[in-house]
Design a protein around this motif. Structure first.
Motif, short mmCIF file in Angstrom:
data_model
loop_
_atom_site.label_atom_id
_atom_site.label_comp_id
_atom_site.label_asym_id
_atom_site.label_seq_id
_atom_site.Cartn_x
_atom_site.Cartn_y
_atom_site.Cartn_z
N ARG A 1 0.84 -1.21 0.00
CA ARG A 1 0.00 0.00 0.00
C ARG A 1 0.88 1.26 0.00
O ARG A 1 0.65 2.19 -0.78
CB ARG A 1 -0.93 0.01 1.20
N ALA A 2 1.88 1.29 0.84
CA ALA A 2 2.78 2.46 0.90
C ALA A 2 3.52 2.64 -0.43
O ALA A 2 3.68 3.78 -0.91
CB ALA A 2 3.76 2.30 2.05
N HIS A 3 3.94 1.56 -1.02
CA HIS A 3 4.66 1.61 -2.28
C HIS A 3 3.74 2.12 -3.40
O HIS A 3 4.14 3.00 -4.18
CB HIS A 3 5.22 0.23 -2.62
N ALA A 4 2.52 1.62 -3.45
CA ALA A 4 1.57 2.07 -4.46
C ALA A 4 1.24 3.55 -4.28
O ALA A 4 1.15 4.30 -5.26
CB ALA A 4 0.30 1.22 -4.40
N ASP A 5 1.08 3.97 -3.04
CA ASP A 5 0.82 5.39 -2.76
C ASP A 5 1.97 6.26 -3.24
O ASP A 5 1.75 7.34 -3.80
CB ASP A 5 0.57 5.62 -1.27
N GLN A 6 3.19 5.80 -3.04
CA GLN A 6 4.37 6.54 -3.49
C GLN A 6 4.37 6.67 -5.01
O GLN A 6 4.69 7.73 -5.56
CB GLN A 6 5.65 5.85 -3.00
N VAL B 1 1.77 6.65 -7.04
CA VAL B 1 0.73 7.61 -7.42
C VAL B 1 1.22 9.04 -7.20
O VAL B 1 1.09 9.90 -8.08
CB VAL B 1 -0.58 7.34 -6.65
N ARG B 2 1.80 9.31 -6.04
CA ARG B 2 2.30 10.66 -5.75
C ARG B 2 3.39 11.08 -6.75
O ARG B 2 3.42 12.22 -7.22
CB ARG B 2 2.84 10.75 -4.33
N GLN B 3 4.28 10.16 -7.07
CA GLN B 3 5.38 10.46 -8.00
C GLN B 3 4.84 10.80 -9.39
O GLN B 3 5.28 11.77 -10.00
CB GLN B 3 6.35 9.27 -8.07
N ILE B 4 3.90 10.02 -9.87
CA ILE B 4 3.35 10.27 -11.20
C ILE B 4 2.56 11.58 -11.20
O ILE B 4 2.68 12.38 -12.14
CB ILE B 4 2.48 9.09 -11.66
N GLN B 5 1.77 11.82 -10.16
CA GLN B 5 1.03 13.08 -10.08
C GLN B 5 1.98 14.27 -10.08
O GLN B 5 1.74 15.27 -10.77
CB GLN B 5 0.16 13.11 -8.82
N SER B 6 3.05 14.18 -9.33
CA SER B 6 4.03 15.26 -9.25
C SER B 6 4.70 15.48 -10.61
O SER B 6 4.90 16.62 -11.04
CB SER B 6 5.07 14.92 -8.19
#
Length: 74
Positions: free
Chosen positions: A48-53, A55-60
């Motif tokens: 979950r933490a890895h997937a969240d990271q 998503v944040r990276q791609i959004q950024s």
């Protein structure tokens, strides 16, 4: 769906100039270790933490919009 996943993965790697930081490689190894150890809670937490990271990276990366400004070239 596979093609869309590949496009997203391409964006993700591009955001790191095609050199994945070592910490994310280590995260994969940690997830595998939790799975081998049958530690479901830990594997789930790490995934979950890895997937969240991701998503944040791609959004950024998308929000940064580093495309050349065509109007400046005129």
């Amino acid at each position: 769906m596979l093609d869309e996943g590949r496009r997203i993965l391409r964006l993700y790697y591009s955001s790191f100039n095609d050199k994945l930081p070592e910490q994310y490689v280590t995260e994969h190894e940690d997830m595998i270790r939790a799975i081998v150890d049958r530690d479901v809670a830990r594997a789930d937490e790490l995934a979950r933490a890895h997937a969240d990271q991701i998503v944040r990276q791609i959004q950024s990366y998308i929000a940064a919009d580093t495309r050349p400004n065509a109007l400046l070239a005129l």
